[in-house]
Motif scaffolding. Sequence first.
Motif, PDB file in Angstrom:
ATOM      1  N   ASN A 246      38.931  -1.202  17.739  1.00 49.33           N
ATOM      2  CA  ASN A 246      37.619  -1.018  17.709  1.00 49.33           C
ATOM      3  C   ASN A 246      36.774   0.033  17.702  1.00 49.33           C
ATOM      4  OD1 ASN A 246      37.602  -3.950  17.947  1.00 49.33           O
ATOM      5  ND2 ASN A 246      37.661  -3.877  20.367  1.00 49.33           N
ATOM      6  N   SER A 247      37.583   1.147  17.714  1.00 49.33           N
ATOM      7  CA  SER A 247      36.825   2.489  17.782  1.00 49.33           C
ATOM      8  C   SER A 247      36.594   2.764  16.235  1.00 49.33           C
ATOM      9  CB  SER A 247      37.850   3.552  18.289  1.00 49.33           C
ATOM     10  OG  SER A 247      38.835   3.665  17.559  1.00 49.33           O
ATOM     11  N   LEU A 248      37.203   2.174  15.253  1.00 42.69           N
ATOM     12  CA  LEU A 248      37.101   2.432  13.878  1.00 42.69           C
ATOM     13  C   LEU A 248      35.665   1.679  13.377  1.00 42.69           C
ATOM     14  CD1 LEU A 248      40.702   1.482  12.647  1.00 42.69           C
ATOM     15  CD2 LEU A 248      39.790   3.747  13.336  1.00 42.69           C
ATOM     16  N   ASP A 249      35.258   2.437  12.364  1.00 37.45           N
ATOM     17  CA  ASP A 249      34.241   1.725  11.659  1.00 37.45           C
ATOM     18  C   ASP A 249      34.686   0.428  10.947  1.00 37.45           C
ATOM     19  OD1 ASP A 249      35.058   2.475   9.087  1.00 37.45           O
ATOM     20  OD2 ASP A 249      33.961   4.421   9.343  1.00 37.45           O
ATOM     21  N   ILE A 250      33.608  -0.434  10.451  1.00 40.35           N
ATOM     22  CA  ILE A 250      34.123  -1.521  10.029  1.00 40.35           C
ATOM     23  C   ILE A 250      34.922  -1.514   8.435  1.00 40.35           C
ATOM     24  CG2 ILE A 250      33.137  -3.645   8.695  1.00 40.35           C
ATOM     25  CD1 ILE A 250      32.734  -3.656  11.533  1.00 40.35           C
TER      26      ILE A 250
END
Length: 326
Positions: A246-250
């Motif tokens: 979830n810490s990553l961008d899409i």
Amino acid sequence: MKKLNIISAGLVFGLLSINAFSAGNHTFALSHYGSPNDTVTKATEFMAKRAYELSNGRITIKLHPNSELGNSTTQIDGTRMGTIDIVVVGNPYYTTFNQELNLLDLPFLFSDEKHVNKVLNGDIGTYLLNSLEKFGLRGLAFYEIGFRDITNNKRQIHSSSDLSHLKLRTTPNSAHISAFKAWNANPTPMPFNEVYFSLKTGVIDGQENPVHHIYNNNLQEVQKYLSMTHHAYTAAPMSMNLDRFNSLDIEDQEILLKAAKEGAELEKQLNIEENKHYLDKLKQQGMQIELSPDISSFQEGAKKAWEDYSKKYGNETINKILSEKI
């Protein structure tokens, strides 16, 4: 998705050292159980390369194969806690905390590889991967161990009655344990990295795994008989620590999902090819092989595992899976 180019993948395996990748914006530790020659090792190498390519070097995946970060239980616990980023372990190790996944381990649920792919690439597979989120994991793709066959050192297994009193290593999955008890065997769960030594020293009489897994882990050195029971299919979900995902961008999330699925597809292709090849190799190396055991005798004993699951979760999903047979 179009069929992957196996020749190109082969060049990757021969030339690429994933651990030599330079660091990008994100570096992830990926842990799995596979030996150096195992298909999961080849597939995760390919997945790591694809993630690096698709992200233009932003994503580096450092592989930790052969249970070097601990047994399967330790690996999956580490991923939930965040000390490991990504893990591939057999589905039975997920069922210790997500019992709904016992569904996939019901004996004789799947008829063949095409049936498996249709189910796991569809709505049911998506639902099951998403069910991991409440346990701190993001399901990325379904890798696999495959259809399981039985080996032992005591006698050939022609029907379920031949399993009587054999001490067999199984997974910790309740569906597997229930079935082997119904077949009057003595199921003995243990981590896979302990199996070879336990067979060699006689702690257990046998075990059950797909042909490619038997060969690549040299179990033919410590086992005499192989029976092609195909009594259960074992998925090996690849999952990631949910907070890290979830810490990553899409964009990077989508890259990881795409690379993971491409690696899973490659692994399934390799398993089909290698099972045929390694069955001949096992025969050449002295294993006595029963190609046509009495499957009906095993199916009868497997009913209790199905009943136990149905009492808790109903028959709707089971019936939907059965209706997907090709």
